[in-house]
Write a protein that holds these residues in place. Structure first.
Motif, PDB file in Angstrom:
ATOM      1  N   GLY A   1      38.061  92.116 111.598  1.00 33.79           N
ATOM      2  CA  GLY A   1      39.276  91.417 111.987  1.00 33.79           C
ATOM      3  C   GLY A   1      39.802  91.786 113.350  1.00 33.79           C
ATOM      4  N   PHE A   2      38.934  92.381 114.180  1.00 35.94           N
ATOM      5  CA  PHE A   2      39.378  92.749 115.518  1.00 35.94           C
ATOM      6  C   PHE A   2      38.303  92.353 116.514  1.00 35.94           C
ATOM      7  CE2 PHE A   2      40.536  95.366 119.145  1.00 35.94           C
ATOM      8  CZ  PHE A   2      41.925  95.305 119.123  1.00 35.94           C
ATOM      9  N   GLY A   3      38.726  91.685 117.591  1.00 32.41           N
ATOM     10  CA  GLY A   3      37.771  91.247 118.596  1.00 32.41           C
ATOM     11  C   GLY A   3      38.448  91.056 119.934  1.00 32.41           C
ATOM     12  N   GLN A   4      37.793  90.304 120.804  1.00 37.20           N
ATOM     13  CA  GLN A   4      38.336  90.024 122.126  1.00 37.20           C
ATOM     14  C   GLN A   4      38.320  88.523 122.363  1.00 37.20           C
ATOM     15  OE1 GLN A   4      35.811  92.631 124.651  1.00 37.20           O
ATOM     16  NE2 GLN A   4      37.635  93.883 124.924  1.00 37.20           N
ATOM     17  N   LEU A   5      39.460  88.017 122.785  1.00 39.43           N
ATOM     18  CA  LEU A   5      39.591  86.599 123.097  1.00 39.43           C
ATOM     19  C   LEU A   5      39.409  86.422 124.597  1.00 39.43           C
ATOM     20  CD1 LEU A   5      40.311  83.786 121.921  1.00 39.43           C
ATOM     21  CD2 LEU A   5      42.678  84.257 122.585  1.00 39.43           C
ATOM     22  N   ALA A   6      38.409  85.647 124.980  1.00 44.37           N
ATOM     23  CA  ALA A   6      38.117  85.391 126.391  1.00 44.37           C
ATOM     24  C   ALA A   6      38.586  83.987 126.756  1.00 44.37           C
ATOM     25  CB  ALA A   6      36.617  85.534 126.661  1.00 44.37           C
TER      26      ALA A   6
END
Length: 210
Positions: free
Chosen positions: A23-28
């Protein structure tokens, strides 16, 4: 992201199960003209049945003008990554010092169409979905527009509904190596027992025996 055939997911269920547990990532997001992309770390809740992820950010976040200018974004998640020393990868009959070191990892990139959520009631519903994903056991009050304890805080955030339009997934776990090499890597990860070694070993053995 380069995806060799041996690193591709076996089916949609493989990457969806993995992503649902993360549930954790990076939005580009594409930056303004002449500027590099903007990248925002964040928690999100992925819903495979709806084909979307939901999240929220503070209203002053600099991403908003960029998202409004171009709502095509990428949500990237990488985990279960480890470093593999060269000797572990040496094939039979090859000097161990000739083995090539590498990285093992799982990665899912969701190409999304971003939909901004500013209506207070819809923001509250989005927040409840997100909190429910991370706290299925409950324990927190539900958000509701105009109601304590969270209603007055809704004006300080904006919601994001990320409609998934494409997926690139990769499980890089020595898929092109011989069975003996993969078993050696698995044994090495077990002996080393460092951060993420157990998760990487589980992926390697699962894909080896599939």
């Amino acid at each position: 992201m380069l995806i060799h055939p041996w690193d591709a997911p076996r089916d949609d269920d493989e990457w969806q199960r993995w992503l649902s547990a993360h549930g954790f990532g990076q939005l580009a997001v594409n930056g303004p003209p002449g500027e590099p992309p903007l990248v925002q770390p964040l928690h999100f809740a992925y819903d495979p049945e709806r084909g979307e992820a939901v999240t929220h950010l503070a209203r002053p976040n600099p991403l908003w003008p960029a998202v409004e200018a171009n709502p095509d974004v990428v949500l990237s998640v990488v985990d279960d990554y480890v470093y593999v020393p060269g000797p572990w990868q040496a094939e039979s009959g090859t000097p161990s010092e000739h083995g090539v070191p590498t990285s093992l990892y799982a990665s899912v990139q969701l190409r999304c169409r971003a939909h901004l959520v500013d209506d207070p009631a819809r923001k509250a519903a989005l927040l409840n979905r997100q909190v429910g994903h991370f706290q299925p056991e409950g324990g927190s009050a539900r958000a509701a527009a105009g109601e304590a304890p969270y209603g007055r805080l809704l004006s300080g955030i904006r919601g994001l509904r990320l409609e998934v339009t494409g997926v690139r997934a990769k499980f890089k776990y020595a898929g092109k190596r011989s069975e003996s090499v993969r078993e050696r890597i698995a044994a090495g990860l077990s002996d080393r027992n460092g951060a993420r070694d157990a998760q990487a070993r589980a992926h390697l053995l699962r894909r080896l025996r599939a």
